[in-house]
Design a protein around this motif. Sequence first.
Motif, PDB file in Angstrom:
ATOM      1  N   LEU A  18       0.838  -1.191   0.000  1.00 19.42           N
ATOM      2  CA  LEU A  18       0.000   0.000   0.000  1.00 19.42           C
ATOM      3  C   LEU A  18       0.874   1.242   0.000  1.00 19.42           C
ATOM      4  O   LEU A  18       1.715   1.419   0.898  1.00 19.42           O
ATOM      5  N   LEU A  19       0.700   2.077  -1.008  1.00 16.87           N
ATOM      6  CA  LEU A  19       1.530   3.273  -1.127  1.00 16.87           C
ATOM      7  C   LEU A  19       1.287   4.234   0.026  1.00 16.87           C
ATOM      8  O   LEU A  19       2.191   4.920   0.482  1.00 16.87           O
ATOM      9  N   GLY A  20       0.062   4.269   0.515  1.00 17.60           N
ATOM     10  CA  GLY A  20      -0.256   5.102   1.668  1.00 17.60           C
ATOM     11  C   GLY A  20      -0.441   6.560   1.307  1.00 17.60           C
ATOM     12  O   GLY A  20      -0.523   6.947   0.136  1.00 17.60           O
ATOM     13  N   LEU A  21      -0.504   7.397   2.341  1.00 21.70           N
ATOM     14  CA  LEU A  21      -0.668   8.833   2.156  1.00 21.70           C
ATOM     15  C   LEU A  21       0.687   9.503   1.985  1.00 21.70           C
ATOM     16  O   LEU A  21       1.678   9.077   2.588  1.00 21.70           O
ATOM     17  N   THR A  24     -10.637   0.363   7.192  1.00 19.83           N
ATOM     18  CA  THR A  24      -9.522   1.061   6.541  1.00 19.83           C
ATOM     19  C   THR A  24      -8.589   1.803   7.496  1.00 19.83           C
ATOM     20  O   THR A  24      -7.376   1.753   7.337  1.00 19.83           O
ATOM     21  N   VAL A  25      -9.143   2.494   8.488  1.00 20.75           N
ATOM     22  CA  VAL A  25      -8.327   3.419   9.292  1.00 20.75           C
ATOM     23  C   VAL A  25      -7.284   2.706  10.156  1.00 20.75           C
ATOM     24  O   VAL A  25      -6.126   3.146  10.204  1.00 20.75           O
ATOM     25  N   PRO A  26      -7.606   1.604  10.878  1.00 21.46           N
ATOM     26  CA  PRO A  26      -6.554   0.956  11.677  1.00 21.46           C
ATOM     27  C   PRO A  26      -5.350   0.527  10.849  1.00 21.46           C
ATOM     28  O   PRO A  26      -4.197   0.700  11.288  1.00 21.46           O
ATOM     29  N   LYS A  27      -5.588  -0.021   9.652  1.00 23.12           N
ATOM     30  CA  LYS A  27      -4.471  -0.406   8.790  1.00 23.12           C
ATOM     31  C   LYS A  27      -3.688   0.819   8.341  1.00 23.12           C
ATOM     32  O   LYS A  27      -2.446   0.791   8.275  1.00 23.12           O
ATOM     33  N   MET A  28      -4.392   1.912   8.063  1.00 22.55           N
ATOM     34  CA  MET A  28      -3.721   3.143   7.675  1.00 22.55           C
ATOM     35  C   MET A  28      -2.848   3.664   8.816  1.00 22.55           C
ATOM     36  O   MET A  28      -1.715   4.113   8.593  1.00 22.55           O
ATOM     37  N   LEU A  29      -3.348   3.592  10.047  1.00 18.61           N
ATOM     38  CA  LEU A  29      -2.573   4.047  11.201  1.00 18.61           C
ATOM     39  C   LEU A  29      -1.322   3.200  11.397  1.00 18.61           C
ATOM     40  O   LEU A  29      -0.241   3.720  11.717  1.00 18.61           O
ATOM     41  N   MET A  30      -1.452   1.889  11.189  1.00 19.63           N
ATOM     42  CA  MET A  30      -0.289   1.002  11.293  1.00 19.63           C
ATOM     43  C   MET A  30       0.761   1.364  10.237  1.00 19.63           C
ATOM     44  O   MET A  30       1.957   1.404  10.524  1.00 19.63           O
ATOM     45  N   ASN A  31       0.290   1.651   9.030  1.00 13.69           N
ATOM     46  CA  ASN A  31       1.223   1.948   7.945  1.00 13.69           C
ATOM     47  C   ASN A  31       1.910   3.298   8.101  1.00 13.69           C
ATOM     48  O   ASN A  31       3.016   3.496   7.611  1.00 13.69           O
ATOM     49  N   ILE A  32       1.239   4.241   8.774  1.00 15.83           N
ATOM     50  CA  ILE A  32       1.867   5.537   9.011  1.00 15.83           C
ATOM     51  C   ILE A  32       3.099   5.379   9.892  1.00 15.83           C
ATOM     52  O   ILE A  32       4.130   6.031   9.690  1.00 15.83           O
ATOM     53  N   GLN A  33       2.996   4.469  10.869  1.00 16.38           N
ATOM     54  CA  GLN A  33       4.097   4.275  11.808  1.00 16.38           C
ATOM     55  C   GLN A  33       5.100   3.231  11.327  1.00 16.38           C
ATOM     56  O   GLN A  33       6.281   3.290  11.685  1.00 16.38           O
ATOM     57  N   ALA A  34       4.651   2.281  10.509  1.00 15.30           N
ATOM     58  CA  ALA A  34       5.525   1.175  10.101  1.00 15.30           C
ATOM     59  C   ALA A  34       6.256   1.497   8.809  1.00 15.30           C
ATOM     60  O   ALA A  34       5.834   2.330   8.012  1.00 15.30           O
ATOM     61  N   CYS A  51       0.638  -8.748 -11.839  1.00 13.60           N
ATOM     62  CA  CYS A  51       1.979  -9.226 -12.167  1.00 13.60           C
ATOM     63  C   CYS A  51       3.045  -8.551 -11.314  1.00 13.60           C
ATOM     64  O   CYS A  51       2.914  -8.481 -10.106  1.00 13.60           O
ATOM     65  N   ALA A  52       4.076  -8.026 -11.963  1.00 12.19           N
ATOM     66  CA  ALA A  52       5.226  -7.495 -11.231  1.00 12.19           C
ATOM     67  C   ALA A  52       4.856  -6.300 -10.360  1.00 12.19           C
ATOM     68  O   ALA A  52       5.339  -6.161  -9.240  1.00 12.19           O
ATOM     69  N   ASN A  53       3.986  -5.438 -10.873  1.00 10.84           N
ATOM     70  CA  ASN A  53       3.640  -4.218 -10.139  1.00 10.84           C
ATOM     71  C   ASN A  53       2.543  -4.524  -9.126  1.00 10.84           C
ATOM     72  O   ASN A  53       1.374  -4.655  -9.467  1.00 10.84           O
ATOM     73  N   ASN A  54       2.923  -4.649  -7.862  1.00  6.75           N
ATOM     74  CA  ASN A  54       1.945  -4.945  -6.823  1.00  6.75           C
ATOM     75  C   ASN A  54       1.793  -3.789  -5.838  1.00  6.75           C
ATOM     76  O   ASN A  54       1.312  -3.971  -4.725  1.00  6.75           O
ATOM     77  N   THR A  55       2.202  -2.575  -6.235  1.00  4.21           N
ATOM     78  CA  THR A  55       2.086  -1.396  -5.378  1.00  4.21           C
ATOM     79  C   THR A  55       0.746  -0.718  -5.632  1.00  4.21           C
ATOM     80  O   THR A  55       0.477  -0.232  -6.735  1.00  4.21           O
ATOM     81  N   VAL A  56      -0.110  -0.693  -4.623  1.00  8.71           N
ATOM     82  CA  VAL A  56      -1.444  -0.104  -4.751  1.00  8.71           C
ATOM     83  C   VAL A  56      -1.362   1.380  -4.417  1.00  8.71           C
ATOM     84  O   VAL A  56      -0.951   1.742  -3.312  1.00  8.71           O
ATOM     85  N   GLN A  89       7.031  -1.085   6.708  1.00 10.98           N
ATOM     86  CA  GLN A  89       6.534  -2.089   5.768  1.00 10.98           C
ATOM     87  C   GLN A  89       5.030  -1.921   5.599  1.00 10.98           C
ATOM     88  O   GLN A  89       4.274  -2.014   6.558  1.00 10.98           O
ATOM     89  N   HIS A  90       4.584  -1.646   4.374  1.00 11.17           N
ATOM     90  CA  HIS A  90       3.178  -1.379   4.107  1.00 11.17           C
ATOM     91  C   HIS A  90       2.506  -2.538   3.380  1.00 11.17           C
ATOM     92  O   HIS A  90       1.604  -2.326   2.575  1.00 11.17           O
ATOM     93  N   SER A  91       2.907  -3.747   3.641  1.00 13.73           N
ATOM     94  CA  SER A  91       2.389  -4.890   2.899  1.00 13.73           C
ATOM     95  C   SER A  91       1.068  -5.373   3.486  1.00 13.73           C
ATOM     96  O   SER A  91       0.782  -5.192   4.675  1.00 13.73           O
ATOM     97  N   ILE A  92       0.276  -5.988   2.626  1.00 16.50           N
ATOM     98  CA  ILE A  92      -0.968  -6.632   3.023  1.00 16.50           C
ATOM     99  C   ILE A  92      -1.128  -7.866   2.143  1.00 16.50           C
ATOM    100  O   ILE A  92      -0.832  -7.830   0.948  1.00 16.50           O
ATOM    101  N   SER A  93      -1.538  -8.966   2.724  1.00 14.81           N
ATOM    102  CA  SER A  93      -1.648 -10.213   1.968  1.00 14.81           C
ATOM    103  C   SER A  93      -2.719 -10.095   0.884  1.00 14.81           C
ATOM    104  O   SER A  93      -3.624  -9.256   0.972  1.00 14.81           O
ATOM    105  N   TYR A  94      -2.613 -10.958  -0.114  1.00 11.33           N
ATOM    106  CA  TYR A  94      -3.592 -10.947  -1.209  1.00 11.33           C
ATOM    107  C   TYR A  94      -5.001 -11.190  -0.673  1.00 11.33           C
ATOM    108  O   TYR A  94      -5.940 -10.444  -0.999  1.00 11.33           O
ATOM    109  N   ASN A  95      -5.166 -12.217   0.163  1.00  6.69           N
ATOM    110  CA  ASN A  95      -6.491 -12.520   0.723  1.00  6.69           C
ATOM    111  C   ASN A  95      -6.990 -11.395   1.619  1.00  6.69           C
ATOM    112  O   ASN A  95      -8.177 -11.054   1.614  1.00  6.69           O
TER     113      ASN A  95
END
Length: 312
Positions: free
Chosen positions: A14-17, A77-87, A169-174, A89-95
């Motif tokens: 996740l590219l994030g904000l 959406t918001v809890p994951k966004m808060l985690m990514n702001i501090q972390a 494919c190769a580009n998995n950045t949302v 690594q912004h990864s999230i599994s496919y499922n």
Amino acid sequence: MRGENQSSVSEFLLLGLPIRPEQQNIFFTLFLAMYLTTVLGNLLIILLIRLDSHLHTPMYFFLSHLAFSDISLSSITVPKMLMNIQAQQHSISYNGCISQMYFFVLFGCLDNFLLAVMAYDRYVAICHPLLYITAMREELCVCLVAGSWFFCFVHASLHTLLLIQLSFCANNTVPSFFCDLTALLKVSCSDISLNKLVIFTEGGLLFILPLSSILGSYILIGSTALRAPSTKRFFKTFSTCASHLFVVFLYYGTLAGVYFFSSLQNDSDKDLVASVIYTVVTPLLNPFIYSLRNRDIKHALEILVTRAHSFN
């Protein structure tokens, strides 16, 4: 569609904000405060409606479901966004990504239908007050909410089933802070013409019909208010409609910007701003606009506080 797809990626990034490192703590605190206010405010509404028998009316029945939908929409959406702001690594599994997208579409659609149902309820109450009790009977209210859940379940399932047929494919950045449907389509290496067609047809239909119902209801409410002999009643009706319509235009404006106009332009920053308003700001405003300005809710809150003090 491609039958072999099981998406060639196991996770997305996740590219994030676009937040600078020195601003991370400020934005983290801001979004955390907004999220907690959203959850606590809407939970308080649900609690008051369940505890106070005077609030066991169609309007508050619909409002309780809207409050639950807003809590769910933000919590997806918001809890994951808060985690990514501090972390880092912004990864999230496919499922996990597909699940997030599914529930986001589900509760976003539910908000859409509930706003229309609430507008119809206000129309009957203001324009046909003598028929309100018989017109908005309990069976009809339950059917309206159940129907909203059903259509939104079908809507979310349809878009999810179409999405999982695509390959990534190769580009998995949302390019978003959560797994949004349009953002995922942008990084797919499959043909997404069918997905876009369904968004503009089926999605557009579910967008236009509730919005038309809302606008039609408030136009009729406005015409009734203009014929009212009492100036005080006119301004009271206008104040109620204006606050509700503000939420409607904020909700539908950002929704249209994310899902219908984003494909016409490549301004990702505007898409992110619209997504933040849609997922964070609107659920935050609903408790204030729909209830905390309401005299019945304030009275129920006073009773709850008095009871709490009496137990101490």
